[in-house]
Scaffold this motif. Structure first.
Motif, short mmCIF file in Angstrom:
data_model
loop_
_atom_site.label_atom_id
_atom_site.label_comp_id
_atom_site.label_asym_id
_atom_site.label_seq_id
_atom_site.Cartn_x
_atom_site.Cartn_y
_atom_site.Cartn_z
N ASP A 54 54.99 102.17 87.12
CA ASP A 54 54.86 102.02 85.67
C ASP A 54 53.48 101.54 85.26
OD1 ASP A 54 55.25 99.62 86.97
OD2 ASP A 54 56.17 98.65 85.26
N LYS A 55 53.25 101.60 83.96
CA LYS A 55 52.07 101.03 83.31
C LYS A 55 52.58 100.14 82.17
CE LYS A 55 48.95 104.89 84.28
NZ LYS A 55 48.04 105.91 83.70
N GLN A 56 51.95 99.00 82.02
CA GLN A 56 52.38 98.05 81.00
C GLN A 56 51.23 97.77 80.03
OE1 GLN A 56 55.44 97.22 80.74
NE2 GLN A 56 56.13 98.01 82.72
N THR A 57 51.59 97.61 78.76
CA THR A 57 50.63 97.28 77.71
C THR A 57 50.92 95.88 77.20
OG1 THR A 57 50.44 99.60 77.06
CG2 THR A 57 49.69 97.94 75.48
N CYS A 58 49.99 94.97 77.44
CA CYS A 58 50.12 93.59 76.99
C CYS A 58 49.13 93.35 75.85
CB CYS A 58 49.84 92.62 78.14
SG CYS A 58 51.04 92.73 79.49
N SER A 59 49.60 92.68 74.82
CA SER A 59 48.80 92.50 73.61
C SER A 59 48.34 91.06 73.47
CB SER A 59 49.59 92.91 72.36
OG SER A 59 49.93 94.28 72.41
N LEU A 60 47.22 90.90 72.78
CA LEU A 60 46.70 89.60 72.36
C LEU A 60 46.56 89.66 70.85
CD1 LEU A 60 45.42 86.82 72.91
CD2 LEU A 60 43.25 88.00 73.26
N ARG A 61 47.42 88.92 70.14
CA ARG A 61 47.48 89.00 68.68
C ARG A 61 46.94 87.71 68.06
NH1 ARG A 61 51.05 92.87 66.43
NH2 ARG A 61 51.92 94.25 68.02
N MET A 62 46.06 87.89 67.07
CA MET A 62 45.44 86.76 66.35
C MET A 62 45.63 86.98 64.86
SD MET A 62 42.00 86.97 68.64
CE MET A 62 42.17 88.75 68.63
N ALA A 63 46.10 85.97 64.16
CA ALA A 63 46.38 86.11 62.73
C ALA A 63 46.08 84.81 62.00
CB ALA A 63 47.85 86.51 62.51
N SER A 64 45.96 84.92 60.69
CA SER A 64 45.79 83.74 59.85
C SER A 64 47.14 83.10 59.59
CB SER A 64 45.13 84.14 58.53
OG SER A 64 45.11 83.05 57.62
N TYR A 65 47.18 81.79 59.66
CA TYR A 65 48.46 81.11 59.50
C TYR A 65 48.78 80.81 58.03
CZ TYR A 65 52.32 77.96 60.41
OH TYR A 65 53.56 77.38 60.44
N GLY A 66 47.79 80.36 57.28
CA GLY A 66 48.07 79.95 55.90
C GLY A 66 47.32 80.71 54.83
N TRP A 67 46.12 81.22 55.14
CA TRP A 67 45.33 81.95 54.15
C TRP A 67 45.78 83.41 54.11
CZ3 TRP A 67 42.25 79.08 51.12
CH2 TRP A 67 41.76 77.88 51.60
N THR A 68 46.09 83.91 52.95
CA THR A 68 46.46 85.32 52.80
C THR A 68 45.19 86.17 52.74
OG1 THR A 68 46.49 85.21 50.38
CG2 THR A 68 48.53 84.68 51.54
N THR A 69 45.39 87.47 52.68
CA THR A 69 44.24 88.38 52.64
C THR A 69 43.45 88.24 51.35
OG1 THR A 69 45.75 90.10 51.85
CG2 THR A 69 45.26 90.07 54.21
N ASP A 70 43.99 87.57 50.35
CA ASP A 70 43.22 87.31 49.14
C ASP A 70 42.13 86.26 49.37
OD1 ASP A 70 44.78 89.13 47.76
OD2 ASP A 70 46.24 87.60 47.17
N ASP A 71 42.31 85.44 50.41
CA ASP A 71 41.36 84.36 50.68
C ASP A 71 40.63 84.51 52.01
OD1 ASP A 71 41.93 82.76 48.33
OD2 ASP A 71 43.88 82.37 49.24
N LEU A 72 41.25 85.18 52.98
CA LEU A 72 40.65 85.25 54.31
C LEU A 72 40.99 86.58 54.97
CD1 LEU A 72 39.15 83.87 56.67
CD2 LEU A 72 41.34 82.91 57.39
N VAL A 73 39.96 87.24 55.52
CA VAL A 73 40.13 88.52 56.19
C VAL A 73 39.43 88.44 57.54
CG1 VAL A 73 39.58 90.99 56.17
CG2 VAL A 73 40.35 89.85 54.07
N PHE A 74 40.15 88.83 58.60
CA PHE A 74 39.56 88.89 59.94
C PHE A 74 39.15 90.33 60.23
CE2 PHE A 74 42.35 85.14 60.51
CZ PHE A 74 41.35 84.23 60.85
N LEU A 75 37.96 90.50 60.79
CA LEU A 75 37.46 91.80 61.19
C LEU A 75 36.91 91.71 62.61
CD1 LEU A 75 35.43 92.90 58.01
CD2 LEU A 75 37.75 93.60 58.64
N TRP A 76 37.05 92.82 63.34
CA TRP A 76 36.43 92.87 64.66
C TRP A 76 34.92 93.00 64.50
CZ3 TRP A 76 38.76 91.20 68.66
CH2 TRP A 76 40.13 91.39 68.85
N LYS A 77 34.19 92.31 65.34
CA LYS A 77 32.74 92.40 65.30
C LYS A 77 32.29 93.81 65.67
CE LYS A 77 28.55 90.30 67.18
NZ LYS A 77 27.99 89.31 68.13
N GLU A 78 31.34 94.32 64.95
CA GLU A 78 30.86 95.68 65.21
C GLU A 78 30.12 95.74 66.54
OE1 GLU A 78 28.49 96.96 61.98
OE2 GLU A 78 30.12 96.92 60.49
#
Length: 435
Positions: A175-199
């Motif tokens: 088999d092959k397995q896909t494991c994820s690493l998830r990062m999110a904002s806990y309290g700030w919504t997208t109206d106040d905080l947006v995460f982007l991957w560095k170019e």
């Protein structure tokens, strides 16, 4: 005399100015003192409030944009039972806070360094699939904050995480397995905080990354924004694609199982009268195969579906059990052959006695007529033709011996066909799922 006195005083003042200017040029600027002054100026009491988020792009009231990139230092384990993996990484965030702008002294001061994260505003990022985690504090806390003259803030920290990784083990161990690493904002919504991957290169992996039973084939970055009843939250994720190393399982599982199955076929070549040897061989291989199967399942989580290794061990166990049942059938056929031979022997004795009585009665008849009739029957009665299989099987007069001979051919042939179907099915299915 009146004209010469002012000229002398001017010369004296000019000389003092030149000496003062030379002294200033020779004096060295204390940049550490300048850094302290700048930090007190931008972070002093009443000048900066870490509770307030920065402004949006170009000083607007839009959300603060935080660029994220990570450096994977090591992956220590991938556990199939608990379905988790452990990773150590350097995590970096970068954002613009215009309140932290300062004078760089003509390019001589590139950035300011802090080791206390609570001095400035920080994004409330968390790892959503984290089970355990800790920071590194030996010898000093592995964290720093850099403040650049234009207000850019760089936050870097080294952390170790244990993350959940749901696995599909239907093709285990192919088999092959896909494991994820998830990062999110806990309290700030997208109206106040947006995460982007560095170019450019948002995820970096250390060279020569070694894993005991897996190989990291590739990794993909993506966004995973989530909506709840409290709003929409920005989210980033990294998908790590691991391929299981098959050589370990080939040596530890598949080859030993094949050897056990082949050893169980040795009983087909033993004499049918060697009951202790054949029974001991069959029972030993069956118990060894059952122990091997139990050991394999002990290292895996109990799942509701059938895995590829279950098919293999199940069929191998069936072949070993079939070899033991074959001897039971041979033993029964051997006793049946003995009983039939005894019946034939008694029947021949009875027929011999009856033929003696009939011979005495035939002495009175015409012998020439009888001989002519028997000769005519021999001419008209020709022996039946036998095909190759029957001719070959006629070399083995007893049924028990025939069963052994047929098993010597049937068992290896069926096992070879099973191997062909097994490997072609699971190997091709793995390639199809990858595509």
């Amino acid at each position: 005399m009146d004209i010469s006195r002012p000229s002398c005083s001017l010369l004296i003042l000019l000389a003092l100015y030149i000496l003062q200017l030379a002294g200033c040029m020779n004096a060295k600027i204390n940049f550490r003192e300048k850094e302290k002054q700048i930090l007190d100026q931008i972070l002093g009491p009443g000048r900066y409030d870490a509770r307030i988020r920065p402004s949006g792009i170009n000083g607007t009231d839009g959300p603060a944009v935080v660029s994220v990139n990570i450096f994977v230092r090591s992956i220590s384990k991938i556990d199939d039972v608990t379905m988790e993996y452990s990773v150590q990484l350097t995590f970096r965030e970068q954002w613009l806070d215009e309140r932290l702008k300062f004078n760089n002294l003509g390019g001589r001061l590139k950035y300011l360094t802090l080791t206390e994260a609570n001095r400035v505003w920080m994004p409330d990022l968390f790892f959503s699939n984290e089970k355990e985690g800790h920071f590194h504090n030996i010898i000093m806390p592995n964290v720093y904050i850099r403040i650049f003259p234009n207000g850019n803030v760089l936050y870097s920290i080294r952390i170790s995480l244990t993350l959940s990784c749901p696995m599909n083990l239907k093709l285990y161990p192919l088999d092959k397995q896909t494991c994820s690493l998830r990062m999110a904002s806990y309290g700030w919504t997208t109206d106040d905080l947006v995460f982007l991957w560095k170019e450019g290169d948002p995820v970096q992996v250390v060279k020569n990354l070694h894993l005991p039973r897996f190989t990291l084939e590739k990794f993909l970055t993506d966004y995973c924004n989530s909506k709840t009843n409290t709003g929409e939250y920005s989210c980033l994720k990294v998908d790590l694609l691991f391929k299981r190393e098959f050589s370990y399982y080939l040596i530890q599982i598949y080859i030993p199982c094949c050897m056990l199955v082949i050893v169980s076929w040795v009983s087909f070549w033993l004499d049918q009268g060697a009951v202790p040897a054949r029974v001991s061989l069959g029972v030993t291989t069956l118990l060894t195969m059952a122990t091997q199967s139990s050991g394999i399942n002990a290292s895996l989580p109990p799942v509701s579906y059938t895995k590829a290794i279950d098919v293999w061990t199940g069929v191998c166990l069936t072949f070993v059990f079939g070899a033991l049942l074959e001897f039971a059938l041979v033993n029964y056929a051997s006793r049946s052959d003995m009983h039939r031979e005894n019946m034939k022997k008694s029947r021949r004795e009875m027929e011999a006695a009856a033929s003696l009585d009939a011979a005495s009665d035939l002495l009175d008849t015409d012998s020439n007529t009888t001989f002519a009739m028997m000769r005519q029957c021999e001419i008209h009665m020709s022996p039946p033709r036998k095909n190759c299989c029957r001719l070959w099987m006629s070399k083995f007069p007893t049924r028990s011996k025939r069963i052994d001979v047929i098993s010597r051919i049937t068992f290896p042939l069926v096992f070879a066909l099973f191997n062909l179907a097994y490997w072609s099915t699971y190997l091709f299915r793995d390639e199809d799922e990858e595509k």
